[in-house]
Design an enzyme around this catalytic site. Structure first.
Site, PDB file in Angstrom:
ATOM      1  N   SER A 117       0.828  -1.202   0.000  1.00 13.77           N
ATOM      2  CA  SER A 117       0.000   0.000   0.000  1.00 13.77           C
ATOM      3  C   SER A 117       0.861   1.250   0.000  1.00 13.77           C
ATOM      4  CB  SER A 117      -0.899   0.006   1.240  1.00 13.77           C
ATOM      5  OG  SER A 117      -1.560   1.240   1.386  1.00 13.77           O
ATOM      6  N   TYR A 141      -3.051  -0.285  10.158  1.00 16.00           N
ATOM      7  CA  TYR A 141      -3.120  -0.922   8.835  1.00 16.00           C
ATOM      8  C   TYR A 141      -1.837  -0.683   8.047  1.00 16.00           C
ATOM      9  CZ  TYR A 141      -4.008  -1.265   3.852  1.00 16.00           C
ATOM     10  OH  TYR A 141      -3.884  -1.550   2.512  1.00 16.00           O
ATOM     11  N   LYS A 145       1.555  -3.282   6.761  1.00 16.43           N
ATOM     12  CA  LYS A 145       2.150  -3.404   5.430  1.00 16.43           C
ATOM     13  C   LYS A 145       3.667  -3.215   5.486  1.00 16.43           C
ATOM     14  CE  LYS A 145      -1.576  -4.225   3.043  1.00 16.43           C
ATOM     15  NZ  LYS A 145      -1.791  -5.494   2.339  1.00 16.43           N
TER      16      LYS A 145
END
Length: 355
Positions: A117, A141, A145
């Site tokens: 991402s 989040y 990643k």
């Protein structure tokens, strides 16, 4: 080529599967259907299972010993949820990936494409980033990643596995053939929430109008999901050239359009395509929000021969077409009239989430 797609019943994974099918390849899908849809796997090789389940992954790899590469799209992705439920996000995104890769190594799978991402970047003053830009996680989040990318790089350094991390910017649109598209009941990304506001007839809440952008709203690089899927196809076809024997074992590539679009500009582009324009209201920033970024990188072209071809109006038009069709394919997502009124009331109070 036979390709295992983890999370292949979700929005991006199912679109990648469609793109591979159209190019003559064979996708094999594994998905636990927590957010993915069984309907997206009809006519495809599908195994219901979790990537953290060693037995399930072993079963798939034993059934398909001719799998040549893996695309790993399985993850939880809603930013505010990651703030409120970090344990779930680290378990699903980090711990599950570690278990999954352990089984790939056991079966001597050597090619892995990881869905990463662009939320991991710390943008510069102009909000543009490239693959060398510093990394910063503003929410759990994004942090998952970063952790997974570093974990995969470490594993690749001491094994025969090679890893390409594709850092997505902001996916919009749907499969142009309308086979699949966004499948969650409550939209978590800006365009989905904008269409929801249009349907309910209420103003669209913009999360903050005090960001350091040209109009105060957050800025994103909206890339069509079919272009993302094509990038995966190019990456699979060129994978071995990306990793020569004496070269790197992990490489990251940005996938974006190279154009920054503010949320207010997204609203304007949307309103130009619909009969009833959506009004805008200011809302508070949400947990985990960031100003955003866009890519200035040419690496995707240099390494993959890929650049985005579909513009934002095309992405909006394809999204509108998908949502008109979605309830026929996924009838449980039909919204009763009384729900529209309830959603409109919630929207007025800014009760929204995003990717």
């Amino acid at each position: 080529m036979k390709v295992l797609i983890a999370g292949g019943a979700g929005f991006i994974g199912s679109t990648v599967a469609s793109r591979l099918l159209d190019a003559g390849h064979t996708p094999v899908v594994i998905d636990n259907l927590v957010t993915g849809r069984r309907e997206f796997c009809y006519g495809r090789i599908f195994h219901e299972g979790d990537v953290a389940d060693a037995g399930a992954v072993d079963h798939v790899l034993r059934r398909h010993p001719d799998i040549e590469a893996v695309v790993h799209c399985a993850a939880l992705i809603v930013v505010p949820d990651s703030v409120s439920r970090p344990v779930d996000y680290y378990r699903a995104n980090v711990a599950a990936t570690l278990e999954f890769v352990d089984r790939l190594l056991a079966h001597d799978v050597r090619r892995l494409i990881f869905s990463s991402s662009a939320s991991i970047y710390e943008p510069g003053p102009d909000l543009a980033v490239d693959e060398a830009s510093p990394l910063r996680a503003d929410n759990p989040y994004a942090h998952t990643k970063i952790v997974v990318e570093r974990m995969l790089a470490d594993i690749a350094a001491t094994s025969r596995l090679r890893v390409l991390s594709l850092r997505y910017f902001n996916p919009v649109g749907a499969d142009p053939a309308l086979r699949t598209g966004p499948q969650v009941p409550t939209p978590s990304h800006a365009l989905g929430r904008l269409m929801h506001a249009h349907r309910t007839g209420v103003p669209f809440p913009v999360a903050g109008l005090d960001w350091p952008t040209r109009d105060g709203s957050g800025l994103r690089d909206y890339v069509h999901v079919w272009d993302l899927a094509t990038a995966h196809l190019r990456a699979l076809e060129r994978f071995d050239r990306l990793f020569p024997a004496d070269g790197p074992r992990h490489t990251a590539v940005n996938l974006g359009t190279g154009t920054g679009t503010t949320v207010l500009e997204l609203v304007s582009a949307f309103n130009a395509l619909v009969d009833d324009p959506v009004a805008v209201t200011e809302a508070l920033r949400r947990p985990g929000d960031s100003v955003g970024a866009y890519t200035r990188s040419r690496l995707a072209w240099d390494l993959l021969g890929w650049r985005a071809e579909r513009n934002l109006p095309t992405g909006i038009a394809d999204s509108l077409a998908w949502f008109r069709r979605r309830e026929r394919l996924l009838p449980d997502l039909a919204v009763p009239t009384h729900r529209l009124a309830d959603d409109a009331q919630a929207a007025g109070h800014g009760h929204w989430s995003r990717r």
